[in-house]
Design a protein around this motif. Structure first.
Motif, PDB file in Angstrom:
ATOM      1  N   ASN A 101     -72.906 -23.722  34.123  1.00 55.67           N
ATOM      2  CA  ASN A 101     -73.393 -24.156  32.807  1.00 55.67           C
ATOM      3  C   ASN A 101     -73.017 -25.602  32.494  1.00 55.67           C
ATOM      4  OD1 ASN A 101     -74.468 -21.571  32.148  1.00 55.67           O
ATOM      5  ND2 ASN A 101     -72.391 -20.858  31.685  1.00 55.67           N
ATOM      6  N   THR A 114     -77.860 -20.412  38.688  1.00 56.73           N
ATOM      7  CA  THR A 114     -76.964 -19.334  39.111  1.00 56.73           C
ATOM      8  C   THR A 114     -77.208 -19.028  40.581  1.00 56.73           C
ATOM      9  OG1 THR A 114     -76.923 -18.325  36.902  1.00 56.73           O
ATOM     10  CG2 THR A 114     -76.284 -16.925  38.771  1.00 56.73           C
ATOM     11  N   LYS A 141     -69.222 -19.850  35.060  1.00 60.24           N
ATOM     12  CA  LYS A 141     -69.052 -18.417  34.834  1.00 60.24           C
ATOM     13  C   LYS A 141     -69.161 -17.687  36.171  1.00 60.24           C
ATOM     14  CE  LYS A 141     -71.010 -14.579  32.151  1.00 60.24           C
ATOM     15  NZ  LYS A 141     -72.091 -14.194  31.195  1.00 60.24           N
ATOM     16  N   ASP A 201     -67.007 -24.352  32.025  1.00 58.57           N
ATOM     17  CA  ASP A 201     -68.463 -24.149  32.010  1.00 58.57           C
ATOM     18  C   ASP A 201     -68.996 -23.493  33.294  1.00 58.57           C
ATOM     19  OD1 ASP A 201     -68.805 -25.242  29.447  1.00 58.57           O
ATOM     20  OD2 ASP A 201     -68.840 -27.284  30.268  1.00 58.57           O
ATOM     21  N   VAL A 208     -65.845 -10.603  34.850  1.00 55.36           N
ATOM     22  CA  VAL A 208     -66.312 -11.953  34.533  1.00 55.36           C
ATOM     23  C   VAL A 208     -65.117 -12.846  34.177  1.00 55.36           C
ATOM     24  CG1 VAL A 208     -67.776 -13.357  33.040  1.00 55.36           C
ATOM     25  CG2 VAL A 208     -68.492 -11.030  33.684  1.00 55.36           C
ATOM     26  N   THR A 209     -65.141 -14.069  34.705  1.00 52.90           N
ATOM     27  CA  THR A 209     -64.169 -15.073  34.287  1.00 52.90           C
ATOM     28  C   THR A 209     -64.884 -16.415  34.147  1.00 52.90           C
ATOM     29  OG1 THR A 209     -62.016 -16.074  34.777  1.00 52.90           O
ATOM     30  CG2 THR A 209     -63.498 -15.727  36.634  1.00 52.90           C
ATOM     31  N   GLU A 210     -64.385 -17.281  33.262  1.00 53.88           N
ATOM     32  CA  GLU A 210     -65.015 -18.578  33.030  1.00 53.88           C
ATOM     33  C   GLU A 210     -63.989 -19.693  33.175  1.00 53.88           C
ATOM     34  OE1 GLU A 210     -67.824 -19.046  29.861  1.00 53.88           O
ATOM     35  OE2 GLU A 210     -68.019 -16.877  29.593  1.00 53.88           O
ATOM     36  N   THR A 247     -68.997 -14.056  38.062  1.00 60.83           N
ATOM     37  CA  THR A 247     -69.066 -12.606  37.894  1.00 60.83           C
ATOM     38  C   THR A 247     -68.921 -11.933  39.256  1.00 60.83           C
ATOM     39  OG1 THR A 247     -70.575 -12.841  36.015  1.00 60.83           O
ATOM     40  CG2 THR A 247     -70.455 -10.668  37.061  1.00 60.83           C
TER      41      THR A 247
END
Length: 304
Positions: A225, A270, A203, A201, A196-198, A205
């Motif tokens: 997000n 998503t 995200k 806002d 996972v990296t963000e 995966t």
């Protein structure tokens, strides 16, 4: 007795020469026998490394090498026999037109990714490779549990001197539920990643990676997000999404295989996304980064 002593004294040098010649001949014979035994032992070891003995004590002539074509490492005889036994069983089922049994030797991943049904397996693989004909094959270790398998039409079965062209596949032997199963049709394996990296806002995966001999497919979950609809890529550059390995080598994506609306992620939604990369299989390559170089953070404004 006197005559014998006299003969010895008169011919002493000749007698010594004869004895010396005899000793040399005996020594040479023993030396040649020693080298012959050593040569036989070498041949025997080479035979044992490159051949498998079946349970009926017949030599399996299908194995042409147990040496990895990639790394040069040697696969142990025990592993080679177990792996090739499964491949051999699969090919026998296909040669006997027992499609269901052949299909049941595939891993669940291989079925899911390549052949969701027995009919798919029959249409995509069996008809392409076997096409109702008997095939002979050779096996050569590619790397680790992946083998290069070359199929050729059986001349004795077909009665033809010139059979079909040789077909090639890469088959990987996988342990699944304590039993050996196969990934075929150049499909190597699936790796569960869950990395996972963000970024602002967003995200990202990496759910899993499906590896094939000539490419890889990364399965992403992109969670937006932010308050804006985003665009993951503008689709105008085949090099805008790429993998970067530990040696700074780039592997671009196939931008023509992505449906454009899959690249659009609405606010608070998503999207699941599959991206195919030109990353040929290597057991030693280490990917460091996945780069989306043309990410648009406000798609509505970009689209005006």
């Amino acid at each position: 007795m006197y005559k014998l002593i006299r003969f010895y004294n008169q011919n002493r040098k000749k007698i010594f020469k004869i004895i010396l010649i005899i000793v040399l001949i005996i020594g040479l014979i023993q030396l040649l026998n020693y080298f012959a035994k050593q040569s036989n032992n070498i041949d025997k070891n080479d035979y044992e490394q490159k051949n498998i003995v079946n349970t009926n004590n017949e030599k399996n002539q299908d194995i042409i090498s147990n040496k990895s074509l990639v790394s040069g490492s040697i696969v142990s005889n025990e592993k080679l026999k177990k792996d090739v036994d499964v491949i051999d069983e699969f090919i026998k089922y296909c040669n006997n037109k027992d499609i269901n049994s052949a299909y049941n030797l595939l891993t669940e991943e291989c079925k899911e990714v390549m052949f969701p049904s027995v009919q798919d397996f029959y249409n995509i693989y069996y008809l392409n490779i076997f096409n109702e004909k008997t095939k002979t094959y050779t096996v050569e270790n590619w790397t680790d549990s992946t083998y290069q398998v070359r199929y050729t039409e059986d001349i004795l079965s077909s009665g033809k001197l010139n059979g079909d062209e040789t077909k090639q596949d890469y088959i990987t032997v996988v342990k699944e539920n304590e039993e050996k199963r196969l990934n075929i049709n150049n499909y190597i394996r699936r790796k569960k990643a869950n990395k996972v990296t963000e970024y602002k806002d967003i995200k990202v995966t990496i759910v899993s990676i499906d590896t094939y001999m000539d490419y890889e497919i990364y399965n992403f979950a992109i969670q937006n997000n932010s308050e804006n609809t985003i665009l993951l890529d503008t689709s105008d550059d085949a090099k805008s999404i790429y993998l970067l390995d530990s040696k700074n080598m780039k592997y671009e994506f196939y931008n023509n295989e992505i449906i454009e609306n899959r690249l659009i992620v609405k606010s608070k939604f998503t999207n699941n996304l599959q991206v195919k990369f030109t990353n040929s299989y290597s057991a030693t390559r280490r990917i460091e980064k996945i780069v989306f170089s043309k990410l648009v953070l406000n798609y509505d404004k970009y689209n005006q």
